[in-house]
Every structure is written in C-alpha cells, then in structure tokens.
Write a protein that holds these residues in place. Structure first.
Motif, PDB file in Angstrom:
ATOM      1  N   THR A   1      -5.592  16.594  -3.638  1.00 37.70           N
ATOM      2  CA  THR A   1      -5.579  17.912  -4.306  1.00 37.70           C
ATOM      3  C   THR A   1      -6.303  18.972  -3.481  1.00 37.70           C
ATOM      4  O   THR A   1      -6.511  20.079  -3.952  1.00 37.70           O
ATOM      5  CB  THR A   1      -6.245  17.815  -5.689  1.00 37.70           C
ATOM      6  N   SER A   2      -6.678  18.613  -2.259  1.00 38.96           N
ATOM      7  CA  SER A   2      -7.409  19.566  -1.428  1.00 38.96           C
ATOM      8  C   SER A   2      -6.500  20.714  -0.996  1.00 38.96           C
ATOM      9  O   SER A   2      -5.371  20.505  -0.556  1.00 38.96           O
ATOM     10  CB  SER A   2      -7.955  18.860  -0.187  1.00 38.96           C
ATOM     11  N   GLY A   3      -6.984  21.923  -1.121  1.00 40.03           N
ATOM     12  CA  GLY A   3      -6.256  23.075  -0.603  1.00 40.03           C
ATOM     13  C   GLY A   3      -5.138  23.599  -1.479  1.00 40.03           C
ATOM     14  O   GLY A   3      -4.362  24.432  -1.022  1.00 40.03           O
TER      15      GLY A   3
ATOM     16  N   ILE B   1       0.834  -1.202   0.000  1.00 47.44           N
ATOM     17  CA  ILE B   1       0.000   0.000   0.000  1.00 47.44           C
ATOM     18  C   ILE B   1       0.868   1.252   0.000  1.00 47.44           C
ATOM     19  O   ILE B   1       1.791   1.386   0.813  1.00 47.44           O
ATOM     20  CB  ILE B   1      -0.936   0.027   1.221  1.00 47.44           C
ATOM     21  N   SER B   2       0.575   2.165  -0.910  1.00 49.14           N
ATOM     22  CA  SER B   2       1.249   3.460  -0.958  1.00 49.14           C
ATOM     23  C   SER B   2       0.211   4.552  -0.742  1.00 49.14           C
ATOM     24  O   SER B   2      -0.900   4.475  -1.276  1.00 49.14           O
ATOM     25  CB  SER B   2       1.950   3.647  -2.303  1.00 49.14           C
ATOM     26  N   VAL B   3       0.566   5.560   0.057  1.00 50.77           N
ATOM     27  CA  VAL B   3      -0.404   6.591   0.439  1.00 50.77           C
ATOM     28  C   VAL B   3       0.117   7.975   0.076  1.00 50.77           C
ATOM     29  O   VAL B   3       1.286   8.277   0.298  1.00 50.77           O
ATOM     30  CB  VAL B   3      -0.692   6.551   1.955  1.00 50.77           C
ATOM     31  N   VAL B   4      -0.770   8.794  -0.471  1.00 54.88           N
ATOM     32  CA  VAL B   4      -0.487  10.219  -0.665  1.00 54.88           C
ATOM     33  C   VAL B   4      -1.530  10.971   0.146  1.00 54.88           C
ATOM     34  O   VAL B   4      -2.717  10.947  -0.179  1.00 54.88           O
ATOM     35  CB  VAL B   4      -0.550  10.639  -2.148  1.00 54.88           C
ATOM     36  N   PHE B   5      -1.084  11.596   1.233  1.00 60.34           N
ATOM     37  CA  PHE B   5      -1.999  12.288   2.122  1.00 60.34           C
ATOM     38  C   PHE B   5      -2.296  13.693   1.614  1.00 60.34           C
ATOM     39  O   PHE B   5      -1.646  14.201   0.699  1.00 60.34           O
ATOM     40  CB  PHE B   5      -1.408  12.377   3.534  1.00 60.34           C
ATOM     41  N   GLN B   6      -3.250  14.323   2.267  1.00 61.68           N
ATOM     42  CA  GLN B   6      -3.559  15.716   1.958  1.00 61.68           C
ATOM     43  C   GLN B   6      -2.387  16.618   2.348  1.00 61.68           C
ATOM     44  O   GLN B   6      -2.036  17.547   1.635  1.00 61.68           O
ATOM     45  CB  GLN B   6      -4.820  16.137   2.731  1.00 61.68           C
TER      46      GLN B   6
ATOM     47  N   GLN C   1       3.422  18.237  -2.421  1.00 60.07           N
ATOM     48  CA  GLN C   1       2.484  17.200  -2.852  1.00 60.07           C
ATOM     49  C   GLN C   1       3.030  16.413  -4.043  1.00 60.07           C
ATOM     50  O   GLN C   1       2.936  15.187  -4.092  1.00 60.07           O
ATOM     51  CB  GLN C   1       1.137  17.864  -3.231  1.00 60.07           C
ATOM     52  N   ARG C   2       3.646  17.117  -4.978  1.00 69.39           N
ATOM     53  CA  ARG C   2       4.186  16.436  -6.165  1.00 69.39           C
ATOM     54  C   ARG C   2       5.394  15.569  -5.812  1.00 69.39           C
ATOM     55  O   ARG C   2       5.583  14.493  -6.378  1.00 69.39           O
ATOM     56  CB  ARG C   2       4.543  17.476  -7.238  1.00 69.39           C
ATOM     57  N   ILE C   3       6.206  16.024  -4.858  1.00 66.19           N
ATOM     58  CA  ILE C   3       7.332  15.196  -4.408  1.00 66.19           C
ATOM     59  C   ILE C   3       6.807  13.937  -3.720  1.00 66.19           C
ATOM     60  O   ILE C   3       7.351  12.840  -3.891  1.00 66.19           O
ATOM     61  CB  ILE C   3       8.258  15.998  -3.470  1.00 66.19           C
ATOM     62  N   ALA C   4       5.716  14.093  -2.949  1.00 62.28           N
ATOM     63  CA  ALA C   4       5.115  12.927  -2.292  1.00 62.28           C
ATOM     64  C   ALA C   4       4.594  11.935  -3.334  1.00 62.28           C
ATOM     65  O   ALA C   4       4.698  10.710  -3.159  1.00 62.28           O
ATOM     66  CB  ALA C   4       3.979  13.369  -1.373  1.00 62.28           C
ATOM     67  N   ILE C   5       4.041  12.453  -4.425  1.00 60.02           N
ATOM     68  CA  ILE C   5       3.552  11.574  -5.491  1.00 60.02           C
ATOM     69  C   ILE C   5       4.731  10.890  -6.183  1.00 60.02           C
ATOM     70  O   ILE C   5       4.670   9.697  -6.511  1.00 60.02           O
ATOM     71  CB  ILE C   5       2.694  12.375  -6.493  1.00 60.02           C
TER      72      ILE C   5
END
Length: 579
Positions: free
Chosen positions: A497-499, A409-414, A476-480
C-alpha cells in the motif's frame, strides 16, 4: 575458422547430426559443381584437335546436364536439411538462457545491465540464428570447390597451379589483419549497442519525469549524441576494413597474371599443350571466388565468435543448485535459523532466527536499508544464503526445485508489473487454469471489478506495457486479483500500500484482507497502522533481528519498535498552521 565451425556445431546440441548431414549434402553439391570442368577439358581438346562430332557434343551435353541435375538435387537436400536448423538451435538456446536466468542468483542478474542482457539474447543470438548454419555450409562448400579445383589443375600442370597462388602469402597476412579488425568492430558494436539500448529504455521509462522537469531538450540532445556515437563508431570500424579487403583481392588476383605469363612461356616451349593453357585461363576466372568467399565469411565468423563469447559469458555464471527429485510441501510453517547473507563482501543480514507458524501473519519493519526486502527475497530463494538454514514445512528450501518452491509462494510487490495484454490475461497469469468465474470472483474480492467494467472494453482492455494505462492503485488491485487467482499458501506483501492515495489504500486493504485469509503471510510495511493485528512483528536494525513480538508486546518494551511507532504517530498528527 575451423574453431568457429566447431563452436557452432557444439551450439547445435541434439541437432548436430542434422547439421552434419546438411554439410555432407553441401560437400557433394560442391563436388558435382566442379565436375563439368572435366567434360569442358575434353570438349576443348576435341575442338582444338578438330575431333568434335555430333555424338560427342550430345554426350558432353547430357553428361553436363546430369551433373547439374545431381548438383541441384544435393543443393535442395542441403537447403531442406540445414535452412531451418539455425532457427531451431537459437530458439532452444533462448529457452535455455531464459531458464538459466531464472536460476541465476538475483545478485548476478541485477549486476548486469538490461541493455547488455537484451543485446545478447536478441541481437547477438539473432546474428547466429540468421547466418551461422549458412556460413558453415558456404565455408565447407568453398573449401571443397577449392580443393577439387586445385587437384584438377595440379593434374594438368603443377607450376601453373603454383603460379595461381603467388600473391597468396601477402593476401593471407592482410586477411589476418581483417579478422582482427572484424573482432574489434564486433566488440565495439556490442558495447555501444548495449549502451544505446540502456539509454533508450531509461528514456522511455523516465519520460514522465523528463516532461515534469521540462528537460526534453537536454534528453533529446543526449539521445542524439548517443545515436551519433553508435553510428560513428560502427562506421569508423567498418571503414578501416574496406582498404584491406581491396588489398586482399588485388594481391590474390595478381597470381592470375603471373599464371598467364608463365603459361605463355610454357606453351612456347611446348611444355604444355594449348588445351591445358585454355583450361587454366577458364579456371583462373573462378578459382579465386572460393578465396573471396572464405575471406568474407572468415571475418563474419570471427565477429560471430564475439557473439558466442558473450553467450558463453552469460551462461558461465553459477546457477543455484537444485535437487533432482520434486519434493512436496505438507505444511507451511516458515523458519529461519541463524541466517546470514551478504551481496558481496558486505554482510546484509546477520544471524537471523525466527519461526512463523502456518496460517499466521508476520510483519517485518525497520529503517530503510535494514534488510527487510532481502529477508523476504531469501525466502523466495532469489539468492542462496551464506550461513544458516531456511525451512518451509520443516524442509530446507534447497530441497525444493526453485520452480516448485514458487508454486507455494505468491507475491504482491510495491510496484507490480503488468504485461502489455488484456486485464483478463493479466489476472489469469496467476493461474492459467482459472475459469472465467474464478477470475471475476477474484476481481470482486480485489475490489477491481467495478473500475474494470467502466473501461471501454472491460476485461479485454489492453493495459499497455507495465500497465501504463492504469493508475498505481488500479495496477495494485489487479496484482492482488492475480494473487487471489493463484491461491497459494504463502503470501508476501512487499509494501503493497506504499505510495497510493487514501481512497485506493482503503480498497487495497479490503482486497488484502480477502487475499490473506487462511494463509501464511509476510508483510513488509512502513505504515505501522496496517500491521497492529499481525501475529508477530519482526524488527530489523542494521541487518540484525533486534525485537520480536506482537504490537502490544513491542510497544510495552519501549524499544526500537516503540520509537518508530511514536515517530509515525507524530507524523500523522502534523498540521499546517495558518496565520
């Protein structure tokens, strides 16, 4: 005192034998440190009786030198054996706590303050690390010296030996009071220290809000009062102990005066000879030193027990059970069957059932507090469910080791956390075996290669704690990119993509499109426009699964999803009217 030593030995684990060996060396060192007393007595006796000769003087000197040499030989062995054990023991304990925290239900972990956990893992364990083994050594050494000295003096005169300790009962009572104050002081210090750390973390994390609302003065005054409280409470507790320590020493040394008076009378009555009197006078200068050391260290050991209690308290939380064997997953269908869950007495999710097939996208929507994030966290086994079953690849997630489960499982949080390291290492964190080419490719797919190249040091740029030097969209893009490098079969996007601003949102959506190709995907989203192509949409309402279907199917039903969709369309069509 001995209970504290037993607890420290228990903490040593597989290093216990090394600690015990160090204690034996320390005991032998203490015995040989007392042996010169025997030679000193014979020397004084010969000197008083005028029997000294050059041969005897040389013999006494050689014997004394041999004892000192053997003493320091054992001291060296003790130091070499025990000096590093404290660091080894606490290093392993910190690893054990870190592994344990990973297996704690998130509810237990989140229920504790960051300051409290930080104080336990750093400050409390540091106290044990620095002093525990040395304290054991000093306590055992002091007790050995005391016993050997008492046996030696008792062999010369029991009444004078007893006279040494006539003030001991009162000193013992005072010492007990000191120990109680040490414990109270240690508990108070831990409480105010935890509060101090919490407020420092809150202040530093919220500094932008403080500045934005021009509240620097209030927060500064608040921090000053917290520091003052920490200082006042710790000093106040320590100050109460000082008079008692003085009283302890005073009554203890009172015995020395009584011994001299008694010895004088016995000498006059010729019940002891002058050699014995002189030996007691010499020994009396040193016999109380072990008591002073034991008194000082018993308080420290009591304070250390508070630290041990806190470590034990943290470790007594119930860890989630794991199987002994590693189970591999062959397919990545996800199924919830009659799942119910609550953090405490309040039920958050009630009888949830659905199935998401491998290589499909499932979106989860609903009002705030409907249980969307909790549902996903149960899939990652952040908590154990109260009822029902969750399966991945046809197997209950409880059949997987927690660490093995998260390898799928890989997660990208807000709000993704970046470490205070280079951008390169932050991306590589997803896969330590990733090559330079794979990291660069992931960066391009995540639409962050362009802005990284414009940074002063490119991929070697330090991003600051939490990624503070980057914008929200860049983080966010680095986390992705990190998730792309990780390349796991199940992807969770928690309001990714929130905020973010519209330009960043377009870039992030491009990155997400690359990330989710050929994966089993779960998306939590408030912006319904991003999930219209999802294979399945789950609609949660007050912890229950109310609707399930595609965007088209759910809009045709004109139920909860349709109502939420219409509200969002209405918001998007709002306009500011001019005069």
């Amino acid at each position: 005192m001995f209970r504290s030593i037993r607890r420290i030995l228990a903490l040593s684990g597989n290093l216990k034998s090394k600690v015990k060996k160090g204690i034996i060396y320390g005991t032998l060192e203490s015995i040989f440190s007392c042996s010169p007393l025997i030679f000193m007595m014979f020397f004084i006796k010969d000197m008083v009786e005028n029997n000294l000769s050059n041969t005897k003087i040389i013999s006494y000197t050689i014997a004394f030198a041999i004892c000192i040499f053997i003493q320091y030989l054992f001291h060296f062995k003790e130091t070499a054996t025990i000096s590093s054990v404290g660091y080894e023991v606490i290093s392993q304990k910190r690893k054990d706590i870190a592994l344990f925290l990973k297996k704690m239900p998130m509810g237990d972990f989140m229920g504790k303050s960051l300051g409290e956990i930080n104080a336990i893992v750093t400050n409390e364990l540091t106290q044990i690390e620095l002093y525990a083994m040395q304290l054991i050594s000093k306590v055992v050494s002091s007790i050995t010296i005391l016993l050997v000295t008492i046996l030696f003096t008792a062999s010369l005169s029991i009444p004078m030996t007893v006279a040494f300790f006539t003030g001991f009962p009162i000193s013992f009572i005072i010492n007990k009071l000191c120990n109680k104050l040490y414990v109270k002081s240690a508990k108070t210090k831990l409480e105010v220290e935890s509060n101090l750390i919490d407020n420092i973390v809150e202040y530093t994390q919220g500094i932008s809000t403080v500045k934005a609302y021009n509240d620097n003065e209030n927060h500064s005054n608040r921090m000053k009062s917290i520091f003052k409280e920490f200082s006042n409470k710790t000093i106040k507790k320590e100050a109460k102990i000082i008079p008692l320590l003085q009283g302890y020493s005073m009554f203890m040394y009172l015995g020395f005066g009584i011994m001299l008076s008694l010895g004088t009378f016995l000498l006059i009555d010729q019940k002891i000879d002058f050699t014995v009197f002189l030996m007691f006078a010499v020994v009396g200068i040193h016999i109380y030193q072990p008591f002073e050391i034991l008194s000082a260290y018993s308080g420290t050991l009591k304070a250390m027990e508070v630290s041990l209690d806190k470590v034990d308290y943290l470790m007594k939380f119930k860890a989630m059970k794991e199987p002994d064997d590693i189970v591999k997953c062959k397919s990545f269908d996800v199924e919830f069957s009659n799942v119910s869950f609550g953090y405490t007495d309040e039920t958050i999710l009630k009888d949830i059932s659905f199935k998401s097939l491998e290589n499909t996208t499932t979106a989860i929507v609903g009002a705030s507090g409907s249980g969307k994030t909790t549902l996903i966290q149960l899939l990652m086994r952040f908590w154990d469910i109260d009822a029902g079953e969750i399966k991945i690849g046809g197997k209950n997630i409880n059949e997987y080791k927690i660490e093995s489960l998260m390898k799928y499982i890989s997660v990208v949080f807000q709000d993704n956390y970046l470490f205070n390291d280079t951008i390169y290492n932050n991306i590589k964190y997803g896969n330590e075996d990733a090559t330079d080419e794979e990291i660069k490719t992931a960066s391009k797919l995540a639409c962050c290669n362009e802005f990284i190249k414009k940074l002063p040091k490119g991929y070697e740029t330090i991003v600051g704690e939490g990624g503070s030097t980057l914008s929200g969209g860049e983080r966010q893009r680095i986390a992705i990119a990190r998730a792309i490098v990780k390349n796991l079969p199940i992807i969770i996007l928690d309001e990714a993509t929130s905020g973010v601003d519209p330009i960043n949102e377009i870039e992030i959506q491009k990155a997400i499109t690359e990330l989710i190709k050929g994966k089993t995907v779960f998306i939590i989203a408030h912006k319904f426009a991003t999930i219209t192509s999802a294979d399945k949409i789950l609609v949660l309402d007050k912890g229950r699964l109310k609707e399930e279907g595609t965007h088209k199917e759910l809009t045709l039903k004109k139920g909860i999803y349709y109502s939420l969709w219409q509200r969002q369309i209405g918001v998007n069509e709002w306009k500011i009217r001019g005069n």
